[in-house]
Design a protein around this motif. Sequence first.
Motif, mmCIF file in Angstrom:
data_model
loop_
_atom_site.group_PDB
_atom_site.id
_atom_site.type_symbol
_atom_site.label_atom_id
_atom_site.label_comp_id
_atom_site.label_asym_id
_atom_site.label_seq_id
_atom_site.Cartn_x
_atom_site.Cartn_y
_atom_site.Cartn_z
ATOM 1 N N ASP A 1 0.566 5.296 0.125
ATOM 2 C CA ASP A 1 -0.336 6.436 0.340
ATOM 3 C C ASP A 1 0.418 7.454 1.183
ATOM 4 O OD1 ASP A 1 -2.424 8.214 0.881
ATOM 5 O OD2 ASP A 1 -3.907 6.599 0.873
ATOM 6 N N THR B 1 -6.360 1.626 5.415
ATOM 7 C CA THR B 1 -6.329 0.622 4.338
ATOM 8 C C THR B 1 -5.585 -0.618 4.796
ATOM 9 O OG1 THR B 1 -6.340 2.415 2.704
ATOM 10 C CG2 THR B 1 -5.708 0.233 1.934
ATOM 11 N N LYS B 2 -4.484 -0.418 5.525
ATOM 12 C CA LYS B 2 -3.740 -1.564 6.047
ATOM 13 C C LYS B 2 -4.599 -2.357 7.022
ATOM 14 C CE LYS B 2 0.438 -2.849 8.611
ATOM 15 N NZ LYS B 2 1.675 -2.364 9.265
ATOM 16 N N SER C 1 -5.055 7.451 6.127
ATOM 17 C CA SER C 1 -5.593 6.600 5.061
ATOM 18 C C SER C 1 -4.754 5.347 4.894
ATOM 19 C CB SER C 1 -5.628 7.389 3.749
ATOM 20 O OG SER C 1 -6.130 6.601 2.703
ATOM 21 N N ARG C 2 -3.444 5.517 5.002
ATOM 22 C CA ARG C 2 -2.547 4.363 4.872
ATOM 23 C C ARG C 2 -2.813 3.348 5.984
ATOM 24 N NH1 ARG C 2 1.690 7.229 4.478
ATOM 25 N NH2 ARG C 2 2.430 7.091 6.637
ATOM 26 N N THR C 3 -2.990 3.827 7.189
ATOM 27 C CA THR C 3 -3.231 2.940 8.329
ATOM 28 C C THR C 3 -4.578 2.250 8.207
ATOM 29 O OG1 THR C 3 -1.894 4.380 9.737
ATOM 30 C CG2 THR C 3 -3.393 2.850 10.839
ATOM 31 N N THR D 1 3.300 -1.057 4.033
ATOM 32 C CA THR D 1 2.886 0.301 3.660
ATOM 33 C C THR D 1 4.107 1.175 3.448
ATOM 34 O OG1 THR D 1 2.716 1.025 5.954
ATOM 35 C CG2 THR D 1 0.733 0.086 4.947
ATOM 36 N N SER E 1 5.184 5.457 2.022
ATOM 37 C CA SER E 1 4.621 6.810 1.880
ATOM 38 C C SER E 1 5.219 7.604 0.725
ATOM 39 C CB SER E 1 4.833 7.593 3.183
ATOM 40 O OG SER E 1 6.219 7.706 3.479
ATOM 41 N N CYS F 1 8.469 2.956 -2.600
ATOM 42 C CA CYS F 1 7.601 1.944 -3.225
ATOM 43 C C CYS F 1 8.372 1.172 -4.282
ATOM 44 C CB CYS F 1 6.377 2.615 -3.815
ATOM 45 S SG CYS F 1 5.236 1.490 -4.632
ATOM 46 N N VAL G 1 0.859 -1.188 0.000
ATOM 47 C CA VAL G 1 0.000 0.000 0.000
ATOM 48 C C VAL G 1 0.894 1.236 0.000
ATOM 49 C CG1 VAL G 1 -1.769 1.303 1.226
ATOM 50 C CG2 VAL G 1 -1.845 -1.204 1.206
ATOM 51 N N ASP H 1 -2.237 5.383 -4.264
ATOM 52 C CA ASP H 1 -3.038 6.613 -4.298
ATOM 53 C C ASP H 1 -2.437 7.488 -5.405
ATOM 54 O OD1 ASP H 1 -4.496 8.873 -3.964
ATOM 55 O OD2 ASP H 1 -4.194 9.056 -1.804
#
Length: 741
Positions: free
Chosen positions: A620, A629-630, A625-627, A642, A644, A649, A618, A663
């Motif tokens: 983001d 979705t995780k 939002s990252r937390t 995850t 950022s 990535c 993930v 995102d």
Amino acid sequence: MESCNCIEPQWPADELLIKYQYISDFFIALAYFSIPLELIYFVKKSAVFPYRWVLVQFGAFIVLCGATHLINLWTFTMHSRTVEIVMTTAKVLTAVVSCATALMLVHIIPDLLSVKTRELFLKNKAAELDREMGLIRTQEETGRHVRMLTHEIRSTLDRHTILKTTLVELGRTLALEECALWMPTRTGLELQLSYTLRQQNPVGYTVPIHLPVINQVFSNNRAVKIAPNCPVARIRPLAGKYVPGEVVAVRVPLLHLSNFQINDWPELSTKRYALMVLMLPSDSARQWHVHELELVEVVADQVAVALSHAAILEESMRARDLLIEQNVALDLARREAETAIRARNDFLAVMNHEMRTPMHAIIALSSLLQETELTPEQRLMVETILKSSNLLATLINDVLDLSRLEDGSLQLDIGTFNLHSMFKEVLNLIKPVASVKKLLVTLNLAQDLPVYAVGDEKRLMQTMLNVVGNAVKFSKEGTISIIAFVAKSESLRDSQAPDFFPMPSENHFYLHVQVKDSGSGINPLEIPKLFTKFSQTQSLATRNSSGSGLGLAICKRFVNLMEGHIWLESEGLGKGCTATFIVKLGIPERSNESKLPFTPKVPANHGQTNFPGLKVLVMDDNGVSRTVTKGLLVHLGCDVITVSSSEECLRIVSHEHQVVFLDVCMPGIDGYELAVSIREKFAKRHEKPLIVALTGNTDKAMKENCMRVGINGVIQKPISVDKMRSILSELLEHRVLYEAI
């Protein structure tokens, strides 16, 4: 010597008389001999003379006469008989010739008289021809002056220059002492001296327009001679004693005088003519000739035409300037409107993203909390949170949809979908809410209703949910019936929509949907207000305060985009309401029915319930939002990492990661380039992870960009546990997933 008393004779002596006769005969003979010589010279020099033989006879007569007088000289002295014979012969011949000549003249004189008559006739004709040639030359001269004056007058389209040039050219061509132009005043009751030839600044005095001399000129289309002492002819100051020259006046048709003012000129003259006055030089015997009067008349007409052209040009220039000003204003307004629309769209895009991010956290965490062990009171609170969050998400969607509908940027997402499944899904979404209020909801699909249709499934479903949701919202008990069928040709036209002109064809059909409830009803006078945004009727507002007043307004715009019509019917308060809409849908080809696109239905809970060991990455930039979705993915058994940033990535992603959530709408980061880089990192197809764009953006261009760079799916925030479960299940099964945006 004795004196003599004899009387002297009164006449000369015989010798003297003979001497005089001798001298006279000599000169007579000389004259007679010279005359034939002169006649011979005349005949020789004359090219045409019809009586040459008469002249020969006349010459012989003269010669014989001369010879007689010459021979007679010898008779004054002693002479022989031979001289007498010659003398007698000469006289006989002279007598014969003279008699013959006299008789011949009797016959010739009448002919000579007839020739003289013809000569006089020819002279008269020649004189007339000369006069006609003079007239032709005069007309040619007049025409030349007219052409010259016309050229000078029409060389400009400025009205003031036209009038001044006319006076100057007329004064020069006709050698005038003065020339003036009288124009009607604003009231139309007077003529004002506006232009003169000799005076740089006209005095500008006025005369009544109803003077007899003015009426005489205005009533005549020819130039008219007027008295030099009349009011309009007194255009020069009196200085000493002089005899004024002849004066003529001619009317000048004012074909158009709109917005053309000289001193006190009107914007639109009430009179049709101006007056031009022309004066010949004083103390001169010169008079006006016909060709000069014709010249003046032609020039007056040409001035009228030139003024008309100038007026038209001025009006066109004013219209052009006004149009330019309007175009500038419109362009400025357009740029301002475009700037405002861009600012609004940017604001809405930012607000959409920023509002969906916390909504994503609220709905996701509430759905996670809902699946834990809760007391009935806690579960009720969580359900209330979820219900309120979904209502807020719906409101956000409505505001964004309305914004795009108003600026024309919203376009239908046309595709083939299962029409029957769409109706059943709406029924499944509405039934839980209706069951709480103990409402019976029925669905009746006609047998001839096609299973598959071509259209915008999301907008049609949103319209259905709005209409059916209103029926549930404003009904406390009873039933709600949903009827759908193919509209027939005779039932397409509705008296409430005279502007709705449906056109049936073989490639499409019109879907007729009717939703009838037994709820609170509507005052018929308030029905038109319901399709206005942010508007509610008084009766509905007092019964319910949870609506935003956007639902029906958006439905109407959606239906219009689908070339349809929507209307409401109610007999009054407490008597229920019937909502009806007709939309145009396409008929799919049979060969395409086996290739129908897959669109997930969020409430449909099928497939895997958990995904143990599924490695997911993930990315983001928003920590919350990252937390969240995780948390959703971990709850479903996924192994989640995850990050950022795009650099992190790319560094972490590997062939072990089966799904990557990105995102794509992050500030300062191009999510599309990141997706391309991830796909380029893995050469083999089976090693490439499934890339899913997780976004709060609802722009259709974003979806197209995702498809262009090879992103496997687009999911819109907020996401609940059930939605994430369905997404992963369908994504792993079909390897592609695009929600309708």
